[in-house]
Each structure stands twice: as C-alpha cells, then as structure tokens.
Design a protein around this motif. Structure first.
Motif, short mmCIF file in Angstrom:
data_model
loop_
_atom_site.label_atom_id
_atom_site.label_comp_id
_atom_site.label_asym_id
_atom_site.label_seq_id
_atom_site.Cartn_x
_atom_site.Cartn_y
_atom_site.Cartn_z
N ARG A 30 67.23 62.48 41.33
CA ARG A 30 67.65 61.44 42.28
C ARG A 30 68.34 62.06 43.49
O ARG A 30 68.12 61.64 44.62
CB ARG A 30 68.56 60.43 41.59
CG ARG A 30 68.93 59.29 42.55
CD ARG A 30 69.59 58.15 41.83
NE ARG A 30 69.95 57.11 42.76
CZ ARG A 30 69.29 55.97 42.89
NH1 ARG A 30 68.24 55.74 42.13
NH2 ARG A 30 69.68 55.07 43.76
N GLU A 34 67.43 61.52 47.36
CA GLU A 34 68.46 61.03 48.28
C GLU A 34 68.64 61.99 49.45
O GLU A 34 68.69 61.56 50.61
CB GLU A 34 69.80 60.88 47.56
CG GLU A 34 69.88 59.77 46.58
CD GLU A 34 71.13 59.82 45.71
OE1 GLU A 34 71.43 58.79 45.07
OE2 GLU A 34 71.81 60.87 45.65
N ILE A 37 65.71 61.84 51.87
CA ILE A 37 65.76 60.62 52.68
C ILE A 37 66.79 60.76 53.78
O ILE A 37 66.53 60.47 54.95
CB ILE A 37 66.05 59.39 51.79
CG1 ILE A 37 64.84 59.06 50.92
CG2 ILE A 37 66.44 58.18 52.65
CD1 ILE A 37 65.11 58.02 49.83
N ILE A 38 67.98 61.23 53.43
CA ILE A 38 69.05 61.38 54.43
C ILE A 38 68.62 62.35 55.52
O ILE A 38 68.79 62.08 56.71
CB ILE A 38 70.36 61.85 53.76
CG1 ILE A 38 70.89 60.76 52.83
CG2 ILE A 38 71.41 62.21 54.81
CD1 ILE A 38 72.00 61.22 51.89
N LEU A 48 66.12 53.63 57.86
CA LEU A 48 66.64 52.97 56.65
C LEU A 48 67.53 51.82 57.09
O LEU A 48 68.61 52.02 57.63
CB LEU A 48 67.42 53.97 55.79
CG LEU A 48 68.10 53.44 54.54
CD1 LEU A 48 67.13 52.69 53.64
CD2 LEU A 48 68.73 54.57 53.76
N VAL A 79 64.08 51.06 49.03
CA VAL A 79 64.54 52.38 48.62
C VAL A 79 64.33 52.57 47.12
O VAL A 79 63.87 53.62 46.68
CB VAL A 79 66.03 52.57 49.00
CG1 VAL A 79 66.59 53.85 48.40
CG2 VAL A 79 66.20 52.58 50.50
N GLN A 80 64.63 51.55 46.34
CA GLN A 80 64.48 51.66 44.89
C GLN A 80 63.03 51.93 44.49
O GLN A 80 62.77 52.69 43.57
CB GLN A 80 65.00 50.39 44.20
CG GLN A 80 65.15 50.52 42.71
CD GLN A 80 66.10 51.65 42.31
OE1 GLN A 80 67.11 51.90 42.93
NE2 GLN A 80 65.75 52.36 41.25
N PHE A 83 62.44 55.61 45.03
CA PHE A 83 63.03 56.38 43.92
C PHE A 83 62.12 56.32 42.70
O PHE A 83 61.88 57.33 42.05
CB PHE A 83 64.41 55.86 43.55
CG PHE A 83 65.50 56.29 44.50
CD1 PHE A 83 65.62 57.61 44.90
CD2 PHE A 83 66.41 55.38 44.96
CE1 PHE A 83 66.62 58.01 45.76
CE2 PHE A 83 67.42 55.76 45.82
CZ PHE A 83 67.53 57.09 46.22
N PRO A 137 75.11 60.41 48.51
CA PRO A 137 75.27 59.54 49.67
C PRO A 137 76.67 58.93 49.78
O PRO A 137 77.04 58.45 50.85
CB PRO A 137 74.21 58.46 49.46
CG PRO A 137 73.83 58.53 48.04
CD PRO A 137 74.10 59.93 47.59
N ARG A 146 74.11 54.93 54.07
CA ARG A 146 74.94 54.97 52.85
C ARG A 146 74.72 53.70 52.03
O ARG A 146 74.50 53.76 50.82
CB ARG A 146 76.41 55.11 53.24
CG ARG A 146 77.30 55.15 52.04
CD ARG A 146 78.75 55.30 52.45
NE ARG A 146 79.55 55.43 51.26
CZ ARG A 146 80.82 55.16 51.21
NH1 ARG A 146 81.46 54.79 52.29
NH2 ARG A 146 81.48 55.28 50.10
N LEU A 149 71.28 53.54 50.25
CA LEU A 149 71.08 54.45 49.13
C LEU A 149 71.99 54.13 47.94
O LEU A 149 71.67 54.48 46.81
CB LEU A 149 71.32 55.90 49.58
CG LEU A 149 70.25 56.45 50.51
CD1 LEU A 149 70.68 57.80 51.06
CD2 LEU A 149 68.91 56.55 49.82
#
Length: 192
Positions: A30, A34, A37-38, A48, A79-80, A83, A137, A146, A149
């Motif tokens: 994860r 994360e 993505i950031i 996002l 986002v989920q 993931f 995050p 933030r 995520l």
C-alpha cells in the motif's frame, strides 16, 4: 514541482534502492502505491480530487510502479479501486521479489528483515527520501491529496446519499418533537 526518483545507498552498503523499495520496507504494498500516487500528483501527471484519480499529464513515467498506477486509472477512478487493482500487481510483486533476494524482506510473510529495518533507518537518518515514503500520506499537508489517500469514501454517491438520509431523519425528528410528537429522552420520573 518535478521530483526525480534517485537511487540511494542509504548507509549499509549493498545495492542501491529506489524510493519505492524504501516505501515497501516502510509500509508494504500500500505504501508503494500511495508513494507513486503522491509523486505523480506532485509532477502533474495525476489529479486527485474528492478521492478520485484522473490522469492529466502526458508523461509516461519510467518507473514500472508509476506506469502501473497510470494504467490503473485511464479515466477518473476512485482511489480505493486503484489500490485494489494494484494490490498484487506484477510491478509491486517484482519489487518485493528483489527485496527478498537482497535479504531485506522475508519471502514467505513479506515482512521487513532486521537488515531491511537497518537500511530503512539509515535512509531516514540520511534524509534523502520524501517524508511520505517513510511515514505515508498522513505526513502530507492537509489538502485533497492527503484526504483522498486517507479517507475511504465507499462506493460513489453512497456517502452523499447517507448524509442526505441522515439530514432528512434529523429534520423529521425535529419536526415531530416540535409538534409534541416523538421525542427522545426527558421524561418526568415518579416522585419519591
């Protein structure tokens, strides 16, 4: 703000690790996703907003994990869902296999070994990694990235629907209480 992914030796010798390998040592699969993505949001490749990711840049990232993130959200996607799509993807599994071969992660449980923890501590002391790689995050400034995520919004529209239902019930309860109808609590007890 463009950020290059650099290799860092971080102290204890051995092969250099990239930021995503450090992210894996710090927080597993994860944390890798994360961090990707950031990084992509910071570089302007992803947007996002409201816990939804959307590709906005034309950049084709060099790192396989970043390419997997871009491929997972060709259109606006929660986002989920990203993931879930990348939970056991080949790119992250390959990264984990490399860490196993280096003796930094146990093969069968994919837990960081003592050597992996030492490498991670050395990288943290060196200060060469973005804070979100090591701490996730929660280390980001408050804002849409933030929030997106850290908050699982559930299925699209469900949150809005539940809030509307809650407000409707509150309004109905207030209306009945004002008419002398239904109310909760506050009854007079018997005298002693």
């Amino acid at each position: 703000m463009a950020r290059e992914h650099h290799q860092t030796g971080a102290g204890s010798g051995g092969e250099a690790l990239d930021p995503y390998e450090y992210a894996y040592l710090a927080g597993g699969e994860r944390r890798v996703v994360e961090s990707a993505i950031i990084s992509l949001v910071e570089r302007g490749t992803l947007s996002l907003r409201a816990a939804r990711l959307r590709t906005i840049g034309a950049e084709l990232p060099q790192h396989p994990v970043e390419r997997a993130v871009i491929a997972a959200c060709p259109r606006s996607k929660r986002v989920q869902e990203v993931f879930e799509a990348l939970e056991h993807c080949d790119e992250v599994d390959e990264l984990a296999r490399r860490l196993v071969l280096l003796g930094l992660v146990r093969n069968w449980r994919r837990r960081t070994t003592r050597a992996g923890r030492r490498r991670l501590a050395a990288a943290a002391a060196e200060g060469s990694l973005p804070p979100y790689v090591l701490e996730g995050p929660a280390r980001l400034d408050p804002g849409p990235v933030r929030y997106g995520l850290l908050v699982d919004t559930g299925p699209d529209g469900l949150g809005r629907t539940l809030r509307r239902m809650g407000k409707a019930l509150d309004n109905e309860s207030d209306h009945h209480a004002a008419d002398g109808g239904f109310s909760c609590g506050g009854g007079g007890g018997g005298a002693d």
